[in-house]
Scaffold this motif. Structure first.
Motif, PDB file in Angstrom:
ATOM      1  N   GLN A  37      -6.264  13.752  -3.711  1.00  0.00           N
ATOM      2  CA  GLN A  37      -5.549  14.572  -4.681  1.00  0.00           C
ATOM      3  C   GLN A  37      -4.471  13.767  -5.398  1.00  0.00           C
ATOM      4  OE1 GLN A  37      -4.085  18.199  -3.034  1.00  0.00           O
ATOM      5  NE2 GLN A  37      -3.107  18.887  -4.931  1.00  0.00           N
ATOM      6  N   SER A  38      -3.722  12.950  -4.631  1.00  0.00           N
ATOM      7  CA  SER A  38      -2.693  12.121  -5.253  1.00  0.00           C
ATOM      8  C   SER A  38      -3.314  11.075  -6.173  1.00  0.00           C
ATOM      9  CB  SER A  38      -1.848  11.440  -4.174  1.00  0.00           C
ATOM     10  OG  SER A  38      -1.219  12.393  -3.347  1.00  0.00           O
ATOM     11  N   ALA A  39      -4.455  10.531  -5.756  1.00  0.00           N
ATOM     12  CA  ALA A  39      -5.135   9.543  -6.598  1.00  0.00           C
ATOM     13  C   ALA A  39      -5.545  10.152  -7.935  1.00  0.00           C
ATOM     14  CB  ALA A  39      -6.351   8.985  -5.869  1.00  0.00           C
ATOM     15  N   LEU A  40      -6.019  11.418  -7.905  1.00  0.00           N
ATOM     16  CA  LEU A  40      -6.414  12.074  -9.142  1.00  0.00           C
ATOM     17  C   LEU A  40      -5.209  12.313 -10.052  1.00  0.00           C
ATOM     18  CD1 LEU A  40      -8.692  13.247 -10.796  1.00  0.00           C
ATOM     19  CD2 LEU A  40      -8.380  15.434  -9.595  1.00  0.00           C
ATOM     20  N   HIS A  41      -4.049  12.634  -9.434  1.00  0.00           N
ATOM     21  CA  HIS A  41      -2.835  12.798 -10.233  1.00  0.00           C
ATOM     22  C   HIS A  41      -2.475  11.485 -10.943  1.00  0.00           C
ATOM     23  CE1 HIS A  41      -2.055  16.850  -9.139  1.00  0.00           C
ATOM     24  NE2 HIS A  41      -1.655  16.615  -7.878  1.00  0.00           N
ATOM     25  N   VAL A  42      -2.538  10.376 -10.221  1.00  0.00           N
ATOM     26  CA  VAL A  42      -2.221   9.081 -10.828  1.00  0.00           C
ATOM     27  C   VAL A  42      -3.190   8.765 -11.959  1.00  0.00           C
ATOM     28  CG1 VAL A  42      -2.058   6.600 -10.406  1.00  0.00           C
ATOM     29  CG2 VAL A  42      -1.150   8.206  -8.726  1.00  0.00           C
ATOM     30  N   VAL A  74       3.831  13.852 -12.024  1.00  0.00           N
ATOM     31  CA  VAL A  74       4.765  12.863 -11.465  1.00  0.00           C
ATOM     32  C   VAL A  74       5.684  13.525 -10.445  1.00  0.00           C
ATOM     33  CG1 VAL A  74       6.714  11.363 -12.005  1.00  0.00           C
ATOM     34  CG2 VAL A  74       4.683  11.323 -13.450  1.00  0.00           C
ATOM     35  N   ALA A  75       6.147  14.741 -10.731  1.00  0.00           N
ATOM     36  CA  ALA A  75       7.004  15.447  -9.783  1.00  0.00           C
ATOM     37  C   ALA A  75       6.271  15.743  -8.477  1.00  0.00           C
ATOM     38  CB  ALA A  75       7.516  16.742 -10.431  1.00  0.00           C
ATOM     39  N   LEU A  76       4.986  16.109  -8.587  1.00  0.00           N
ATOM     40  CA  LEU A  76       4.206  16.360  -7.368  1.00  0.00           C
ATOM     41  C   LEU A  76       4.053  15.095  -6.526  1.00  0.00           C
ATOM     42  CD1 LEU A  76       1.386  18.689  -8.768  1.00  0.00           C
ATOM     43  CD2 LEU A  76       3.292  19.336  -7.273  1.00  0.00           C
ATOM     44  N   LEU A  77       4.007  13.964  -7.175  1.00  0.00           N
ATOM     45  CA  LEU A  77       3.878  12.700  -6.441  1.00  0.00           C
ATOM     46  C   LEU A  77       5.210  12.225  -5.870  1.00  0.00           C
ATOM     47  CD1 LEU A  77       1.502  10.750  -8.849  1.00  0.00           C
ATOM     48  CD2 LEU A  77       0.908  11.799  -6.657  1.00  0.00           C
ATOM     49  N   GLY A  78       6.328  12.858  -6.232  1.00  0.00           N
ATOM     50  CA  GLY A  78       7.631  12.419  -5.766  1.00  0.00           C
ATOM     51  C   GLY A  78       8.108  11.181  -6.471  1.00  0.00           C
ATOM     52  N   GLY A  79       7.573  10.894  -7.667  1.00  0.00           N
ATOM     53  CA  GLY A  79       7.941   9.694  -8.399  1.00  0.00           C
ATOM     54  C   GLY A  79       8.798   9.986  -9.612  1.00  0.00           C
ATOM     55  N   ASP A  80       8.732   9.062 -10.581  1.00  0.00           N
ATOM     56  CA  ASP A  80       9.532   9.186 -11.784  1.00  0.00           C
ATOM     57  C   ASP A  80       8.779   8.483 -12.927  1.00  0.00           C
ATOM     58  OD1 ASP A  80      11.562   9.854 -13.466  1.00  0.00           O
ATOM     59  OD2 ASP A  80      12.846   8.151 -12.908  1.00  0.00           O
ATOM     60  N   CYS A  81       8.957   8.972 -14.177  1.00  0.00           N
ATOM     61  CA  CYS A  81       8.308   8.350 -15.329  1.00  0.00           C
ATOM     62  C   CYS A  81       9.292   8.296 -16.493  1.00  0.00           C
ATOM     63  CB  CYS A  81       7.037   9.106 -15.730  1.00  0.00           C
ATOM     64  SG  CYS A  81       7.345  10.774 -16.368  1.00  0.00           S
ATOM     65  N   ALA A  82       9.018   7.354 -17.399  1.00  0.00           N
ATOM     66  CA  ALA A  82       9.917   7.194 -18.548  1.00  0.00           C
ATOM     67  C   ALA A  82       9.182   6.446 -19.657  1.00  0.00           C
ATOM     68  CB  ALA A  82      11.172   6.424 -18.143  1.00  0.00           C
ATOM     69  N   PRO A 137       0.836  -1.212   0.000  1.00  0.00           N
ATOM     70  CA  PRO A 137       0.000   0.000   0.000  1.00  0.00           C
ATOM     71  C   PRO A 137       0.864   1.252   0.000  1.00  0.00           C
ATOM     72  CG  PRO A 137       0.008  -1.026   2.166  1.00  0.00           C
ATOM     73  CD  PRO A 137       0.721  -1.970   1.248  1.00  0.00           C
ATOM     74  N   LEU A 138       0.263   2.344  -0.467  1.00  0.00           N
ATOM     75  CA  LEU A 138       0.930   3.655  -0.486  1.00  0.00           C
ATOM     76  C   LEU A 138       0.229   4.549   0.539  1.00  0.00           C
ATOM     77  CD1 LEU A 138       1.202   4.144  -4.371  1.00  0.00           C
ATOM     78  CD2 LEU A 138       2.887   3.133  -2.812  1.00  0.00           C
ATOM     79  N   PRO A 139       0.817   4.727   1.741  1.00  0.00           N
ATOM     80  CA  PRO A 139       0.118   5.472   2.802  1.00  0.00           C
ATOM     81  C   PRO A 139      -0.231   6.902   2.411  1.00  0.00           C
ATOM     82  CG  PRO A 139       2.045   4.292   3.669  1.00  0.00           C
ATOM     83  CD  PRO A 139       2.116   4.212   2.180  1.00  0.00           C
ATOM     84  N   TRP A 140       0.495   7.479   1.486  1.00  0.00           N
ATOM     85  CA  TRP A 140       0.271   8.874   1.123  1.00  0.00           C
ATOM     86  C   TRP A 140      -0.790   9.058   0.041  1.00  0.00           C
ATOM     87  CZ3 TRP A 140       1.216   9.045  -4.036  1.00  0.00           C
ATOM     88  CH2 TRP A 140       2.107   8.120  -4.566  1.00  0.00           C
ATOM     89  N   LEU A 141      -1.408   7.995  -0.415  1.00  0.00           N
ATOM     90  CA  LEU A 141      -2.326   8.059  -1.558  1.00  0.00           C
ATOM     91  C   LEU A 141      -3.680   8.608  -1.107  1.00  0.00           C
ATOM     92  CD1 LEU A 141      -2.420   7.384  -4.570  1.00  0.00           C
ATOM     93  CD2 LEU A 141      -3.329   5.132  -3.969  1.00  0.00           C
ATOM     94  N   ASP A 142      -3.803   9.950  -1.087  1.00  0.00           N
ATOM     95  CA  ASP A 142      -5.063  10.594  -0.750  1.00  0.00           C
ATOM     96  C   ASP A 142      -5.836  10.913  -2.029  1.00  0.00           C
ATOM     97  OD1 ASP A 142      -3.549  12.619  -1.792  1.00  0.00           O
ATOM     98  OD2 ASP A 142      -3.386  13.760   0.081  1.00  0.00           O
TER      99      ASP A 142
END
Length: 638
Positions: A537-542, A610-618, A530-535
């Motif tokens: 707003q973050s879910a909408l970004h994903v 992706v930057a707002l989520l603290g992740g990375d994409c390619a 699980p991703l504890p930070w997945l609220d």
């Protein structure tokens, strides 16, 4: 004092169940030229002719005292003694048979020397141990059983060998059945010796308890407990001579005198003075310094190893040396009562004033002036003084507990008020937080609708207004707007940090659209943490990131199959999860962010989200054809 008077009344030999005892108030006195301290074993073998008819006996009344000097020369302690003999005739009627037998009871004798009692020719009792510190405060109790035949007059001899200049005293004597004399002997033993020892022992126990309290609270400035303990020790030392029995203490006479009359008495007076200053809140630095200097000098001058003063020959003078600190102590007590005006300080001052005549009474008694059958009252003055000190300390302790209880009650009330204020403030903050959350969500939804669905609707509206519907598939635009709206609503659903549930929502919303476009969707997801930070707003970004990727594949790649997979994967030593979207269309190689052409806002949105989520994409080639998009998300964000 009333209690002591009652005990003195009890000390009069009265017993209705036994024959009355004989009270001997007259004796014959003879000053012997003998120079021996030790009494003879029998009168027959005495070297001073006490049984000869020519011995010049002199009739005297009892009690009888021979004068005592205030101080005697030091060599008097090594000189031969002054020997005095007392002779008394006891009629046969006083020696009548009884269950416990006849006794001789001597309430008091006093001297520095040795004392022996003879019945006819037989030695029945004698002092032992030290000649200076003997059992003078303990009444004599002698069993006469077998000392004389029945119906025969008994002759008693009392031999008193005294240090020169010290003199001596002998009280009246009682002879009779033990049943008639026992109560009075026990009462006087209690008054003259055991009561003093019991009281000092009790106060020493209380002093030890005070010492433990001081050790536990010494960081809080509770010096009064330590002072009480030291005072109890000095009080015990000052009363050592009341506790000497017939065997003595085994200490050197000089050391015993220094402990009892100097260190004990002076230290007790000093501690009492300091205690009075504390409880009366008197600041007398000069007087304290003078008292310390006086007591210290007295203890130093009389210290036995220095040999500056022969203590055993100057005991009355040492008593006089106690007068100055005693007067200072009384003065401080009276002055404290005037300043404080409390019942405790007033009672203490009255008791101290009462100790002044009692002290002079004891000085006279030590010098054989007045009634020598009375008892020393100074120990009981200190018993009362100690009791009042204890009572005042207890009162102060109870008052401190009351103050602490009131302070606790005040603190509890203030704490309750603060808690109520904090609860109200917390409720206001929660209300503000709820309002802020609603406002933030409202603004977020408005921004998403404006940037996504709103932009698409405006484009379709302008095409229709300009009469050019063939340039844009209006139905497709409306479907995309509906999908955007549903995805925005789905992001508000609780997910419990479950990424797979979020992907299932996306599959449910976009699956029909993909099938309508002729694309086959392969679902190859695996369980991920699980991703504890997945609220929300973050879910909408994903969702927006994946929606944009899938839309681009539909519009530009010409692909026929799409595969969505998940896995747990660390990146740069940071644990995380990846979502992969692979297609079999034309390969796609996105330009760098700084080279994005106008109108290609989708790639920029993906990278910013992706930057707002603290992740990375390619994006990477998918082998012979197609493209693989990878979204990496950390398990925890800083």
């Amino acid at each position: 004092m009333v209690f002591i008077g009652w005990l003195l009344a009890l000390a009069q030999p009265v017993c209705a169940a036994a024959p009355p005892a004989l009270h001997l108030t007259q004796a014959e006195l003879w000053h012997s030229p003998s120079g021996s301290w030790a009494p003879p074993d029998t009168l027959t073998h005495s070297n001073d002719a006490v049984l000869e008819a020519a011995t010049p006996w002199q009739t005297v009344a009892l009690p009888h005292a021979r004068p005592r000097a205030v101080a005697t020369p030091a060599k008097a302690a090594q000189a031969p003694p002054q020997v005095a003999w007392y002779r008394l005739q006891v009629p046969a009627a006083a020696l009548a048979a009884s269950p416990q037998g006849p006794r001789v009871y001597i309430p008091r004798w006093q001297t520095s020397g040795t004392v022996a009692v003879y019945a006819n020719d037989r030695l029945l009792w004698q002092t032992r141990g030290s000649r200076t510190w003997n059992s003078t405060n303990r009444p004599v109790w002698i069993d006469l059983g077998g000392a004389t035949p029945a119906d025969t007059t008994l002759t008693l001899h009392v031999r008193m060998a005294s240090q020169r200049g010290v003199g001596g005293a002998l009280s009246t004597l009682w002879v009779g059945p033990a049943e008639a004399l026992l109560a009075s002997w026990r009462a006087r033993t209690l008054l003259q010796a055991d009561g003093v020892a019991f009281s000092r022992g009790s106060y020493l126990v209380i002093g030890l308890f005070a010492l433990l309290l001081w050790m536990a609270r010494r960081r809080r400035g509770e010096g009064l407990y330590l002072l009480f303990f030291v005072m109890s020790v000095f009080q015990l030392l000052s009363m050592l001579h009341y506790m000497v029995d017939s065997e003595g203490f085994g200490l050197p006479d000089e050391l015993f005198a220094w402990l009892a009359y100097v260190a004990g008495s002076m230290g007790s007076a000093l501690c009492s003075f300091l205690f009075l200053c504390v409880i009366n809140q008197l600041h007398l630095p000069r007087l304290k310094a003078a008292m310390l200097l006086y007591v210290g000098a007295a203890c130093l001058i009389t210290l036995p190893p220095l040999g500056l003063l022969e203590l055993n020959t100057a005991l009355p003078a040492l008593r006089l040396a106690l007068i100055p600190p005693g007067l200072v102590m009384i003065g401080v007590g009276v002055w404290g009562a005037v300043q404080r005006r409390t019942w405790g300080s007033a009672l203490l001052a009255l008791w101290l004033l009462l100790s002044l005549p009692i002290g002079f009474h004891d000085l006279g008694l030590q010098s054989y002036r007045g009634d020598i059958e009375s008892i020393y009252l100074t120990p009981y003055v200190y018993v009362g003084l100690f009791t009042m000190f204890l009572l005042i300390a207890y009162t102060r302790y109870v008052r401190a507990l009351d103050v602490a209880a009131q302070a606790n009650a005040t603190l509890e009330r203030r704490l309750a008020e603060r808690e109520a204020e904090l609860a109200a403030s917390h409720e206001r903050l929660r209300q503000v937080e709820r309002e802020q959350t609603l406002m933030t969500e409202r603004q977020r939804l408005m921004r998403e609708m404006h940037d996504g669905m709103g932009s698409s609707l405006m484009t379709a509206l302008r095409v229709i207004e300009h009469g050019q519907p063939d340039r844009v598939d209006v139905a497709q635009v409306l479907k995309e707007c509906i999908d955007d709206l549903k995805i925005s609503i789905d992001s508000l659903e609780p997910l419990d940090a479950d990424l797979l549930a979020l992907l299932a929502t996306l599959r449910f919303r976009l699956g029909p659209r993909l099938e309508g476009a002729g694309l086959a969707l392969h679902w190859a997801v695996q369980d991920v943490p699980p991703l504890p930070w997945l609220d929300a707003q973050s879910a909408l970004h994903v969702l927006r990131i994946l929606q944009e990727v899938l839309t681009n594949i539909v519009k530009h790649s010409g692909a026929r199959e799409i595969t969505v997979s998940t896995a747990e994967q660390a990146q740069g030593g940071v644990p995380g999860v990846v979502v992969r979207i692979a297609d079999d269309g034309r390969p796609f190689s996105p330009p760098p962010p700084e080279a994005l052409p106008p109108g290609r806002r989708g790639l920029g949105n993906i990278r910013s989200r992706v930057a707002l989520l603290g992740g990375d994409c390619a994006w990477a080639p998918g082998g012979e054809r197609g493209t693989v998009f990878t979204l990496w998300l950390p398990l925890r964000r800083g």
